[in-house]
Motif scaffolding. Structure first.
Motif, mmCIF file in Angstrom:
data_model
loop_
_atom_site.group_PDB
_atom_site.id
_atom_site.type_symbol
_atom_site.label_atom_id
_atom_site.label_comp_id
_atom_site.label_asym_id
_atom_site.label_seq_id
_atom_site.Cartn_x
_atom_site.Cartn_y
_atom_site.Cartn_z
ATOM 1 N N ARG A 164 112.254 -49.146 4.002
ATOM 2 C CA ARG A 164 111.513 -48.888 5.331
ATOM 3 C C ARG A 164 110.301 -49.731 5.420
ATOM 4 O O ARG A 164 109.883 -50.362 6.516
ATOM 5 C CB ARG A 164 111.514 -47.589 5.692
ATOM 6 C CG ARG A 164 112.639 -46.800 6.138
ATOM 7 C CD ARG A 164 112.238 -45.371 6.322
ATOM 8 N NE ARG A 164 111.741 -45.079 7.466
ATOM 9 C CZ ARG A 164 112.334 -44.790 8.705
ATOM 10 N NH1 ARG A 164 113.803 -45.007 8.846
ATOM 11 N NH2 ARG A 164 111.667 -44.628 9.823
ATOM 12 N N PHE A 168 109.593 -52.791 8.094
ATOM 13 C CA PHE A 168 108.475 -52.683 8.905
ATOM 14 C C PHE A 168 107.660 -53.873 8.862
ATOM 15 O O PHE A 168 107.199 -54.255 9.996
ATOM 16 C CB PHE A 168 107.969 -51.391 8.807
ATOM 17 C CG PHE A 168 106.860 -50.989 9.891
ATOM 18 C CD1 PHE A 168 107.364 -50.636 11.282
ATOM 19 C CD2 PHE A 168 105.600 -51.452 9.638
ATOM 20 C CE1 PHE A 168 106.286 -50.184 12.054
ATOM 21 C CE2 PHE A 168 104.582 -51.133 10.502
ATOM 22 C CZ PHE A 168 105.101 -50.327 11.888
ATOM 23 N N GLU A 181 100.185 -47.573 9.712
ATOM 24 C CA GLU A 181 101.278 -47.336 10.379
ATOM 25 C C GLU A 181 102.511 -47.817 9.391
ATOM 26 O O GLU A 181 103.592 -46.999 9.620
ATOM 27 C CB GLU A 181 101.387 -48.649 11.307
ATOM 28 C CG GLU A 181 100.351 -49.000 12.439
ATOM 29 C CD GLU A 181 100.446 -50.218 12.959
ATOM 30 O OE1 GLU A 181 101.072 -50.371 14.214
ATOM 31 O OE2 GLU A 181 99.505 -51.168 12.592
ATOM 32 N N ILE A 182 102.532 -48.397 8.262
ATOM 33 C CA ILE A 182 103.401 -48.616 7.291
ATOM 34 C C ILE A 182 103.775 -47.134 6.450
ATOM 35 O O ILE A 182 104.610 -46.778 6.262
ATOM 36 C CB ILE A 182 103.050 -49.735 6.365
ATOM 37 C CG1 ILE A 182 102.600 -50.679 6.877
ATOM 38 C CG2 ILE A 182 104.543 -49.837 5.303
ATOM 39 C CD1 ILE A 182 102.284 -51.878 5.954
ATOM 40 N N GLU A 184 103.045 -44.139 7.738
ATOM 41 C CA GLU A 184 103.647 -43.140 8.549
ATOM 42 C C GLU A 184 105.058 -43.602 8.814
ATOM 43 O O GLU A 184 105.775 -42.513 8.821
ATOM 44 C CB GLU A 184 102.880 -43.476 9.964
ATOM 45 C CG GLU A 184 103.436 -42.186 11.067
ATOM 46 C CD GLU A 184 102.690 -42.528 12.374
ATOM 47 O OE1 GLU A 184 103.012 -41.732 13.476
ATOM 48 O OE2 GLU A 184 101.699 -43.383 12.427
ATOM 49 N N GLU A 185 105.551 -44.724 8.857
ATOM 50 C CA GLU A 185 106.738 -44.951 8.697
ATOM 51 C C GLU A 185 107.649 -44.497 7.786
ATOM 52 O O GLU A 185 108.774 -44.288 7.657
ATOM 53 C CB GLU A 185 106.854 -46.622 8.891
ATOM 54 C CG GLU A 185 108.349 -47.341 8.988
ATOM 55 C CD GLU A 185 108.751 -47.161 10.522
ATOM 56 O OE1 GLU A 185 110.080 -47.296 10.592
ATOM 57 O OE2 GLU A 185 108.068 -46.787 11.316
ATOM 58 N N CYS A 186 106.842 -44.336 6.462
ATOM 59 C CA CYS A 186 107.358 -43.803 5.321
ATOM 60 C C CYS A 186 107.358 -42.273 5.032
ATOM 61 O O CYS A 186 107.881 -41.671 4.047
ATOM 62 C CB CYS A 186 106.743 -44.382 3.831
ATOM 63 S SG CYS A 186 107.311 -46.261 3.986
#
Length: 263
Positions: A164, A168, A181-182, A184-186
Motif C-alpha cells: 500500500r 501510494f 499521507e503515506i 495514514e494509508e497504512c
C-alpha cells in the motif's frame, strides 16, 4: 529556521514568547560569547562550540544576549506533537525533554546541516525529505534527552502495508507527497511508519521515491522525449533538478545515459 549574524554589537535580546513546546538550537559554527537568562536569572555566560545543542522548555521565560557572531539552526517542537510521536514509538507519556547547556550532539548537528538547503529555500524543499528529517530529529531527541514512560514496541510493515505504501508513493510520485499521507494509508503513526518502512525495504521513503522517479526517467530516456519534459513528467522541478538527482543515483547524466542506449 536558520539565524545568523556577523555583528559583535547586537542590542540585548528580548524575552521570548511563552509556548507549550521546546526550542532546540544547534550551533553551525563556533559561538564565542552570549548571556542566557531563564526567569530573569543568568544561567550561562560564555560561548558554545560548533555542534553544541541547547534545549529550552518554552513554558519558562527565556532571554538571550548575543555578544558575538553566530550561525545556528532552531527547531520548535510542540509538546503535543512530541507526545504523539512518543506514543507512536510505543511509549505511553512524554514526561520531559532536557539537555545540558552546550552539550555537543553530532546527530542533531548533521540533521541541521542536511536541512540547511531546505531552510534556505523552503518552496523548493521536498516535503518527504523535511518530514523524515523532522521525525529523525524527534526520535533522536526522545531517545537521548526524553523522559518517557513505557517501552518501545518492535515490529515492521506487513506485506500489505508495504505494498500500500509503495503503490501510494508510485501513484503520487509527481507531487510533493508527505509522510503523514503515506502513514495514514497504512494505518500507522508517522514516526513509526518511517522506521518500519526502512526495516521493510532497506531505504527511507524519500530514498524510495527518488529511486522510483529515476527509474521512470530511465524508461523515458529510451524515447525521443526532451529531457526537460521527462523531468516534469517524473516529478522533478526542472531539468537541472533531474540531472543532479539522476547523476547522484546512477553516476551518469541523463544525456549520457540516453547516448549509451543508442547504437
Amino acid at each position: 529556521m536558520r539565524i545568523s549574524s556577523q555583528r559583535h554589537d547586537l542590542p540585548p535580546g528580548e524575552t521570548l514568547p511563552l509556548s507549550d513546546g521546546y526550542s532546540v538550537i544547534v550551533q553551525l559554527r563556533d559561538f564565542a560569547d552570549h548571556r542566557l537568562y531563564r526567569g530573569g536569572g543568568l544561567i550561562h555566560a560564555g560561548g558554545h562550540a560548533a555542534g553544541s545543542l541547547a534545549i529550552t522548555d518554552m513554558r519558562e521565560t527565556w532571554r538571550c544576549d548575543h555578544r558575538s557572531p553566530f550561525d545556528n539552526v532552531r527547531f520548535h517542537l510542540p509538546r503535543a506533537e512530541l507526545a504523539a510521536f512518543a506514543e507512536g514509538e510505543g511509549r505511553r507519556k512524554l514526561v520531559e525533554l532536557r539537555s545540558p547547556q552546550g552539550a555537543r550532539d553530532d546527530v542533531v548537528y548533521q540533521i541541521a546541516q542536511a536541512m540547511a538547503p531546505a531552510l534556505a529555500d523552503p518552496a523548493s524543499a521536498s516535503r518527504l525529505f523535511v518530514d523524515q528529517m523532522t521525525y529523525a530529529l524527534a526520535a533522536h531527541l526522545l531517545h537521548a534527552y526524553g523522559q518517557t514512560s513505557g517501552h518501545p514496541h518492535r515490529g515492521g510493515l506487513s506485506n500489505r502495508q508495504k505494498v500500500r505504501a509503495t503503490d501510494f508513493m508510485a501513484a503520487h510520485s509527481r507531487r510533493d507527497v508527505s509522510i503523514a499521507e503515506i502513514a495514514e494509508e497504512c494505518g500507522l503513526s508517522r514516526g513509526y511508519f518511517i522506521k518500519a518502512f526502512r526495516a521493510a525495504t532497506g531505504v527511507t521513503p524519500h530514498r524510495w521515491l527518488i529511486e522510483h522517479r529515476v527509474s521512470e526517467a530511465k524508461a523515458l530516456l529510451s524515447t525521443d522525449m526532451p529531457i526537460a519534459q521527462i523531468a516534469s513528467i517524473c516529478g522533478f522541478s526542472d531539468q537541472s533538478h533531474l540531472t543532479r538527482v539522476f547523476t547522484r543515483v546512477t553516476g551518469q547524466t541523463p544525456g549520457a545515459w540516453r547516448r549509451q542506449l543508442r547504437p
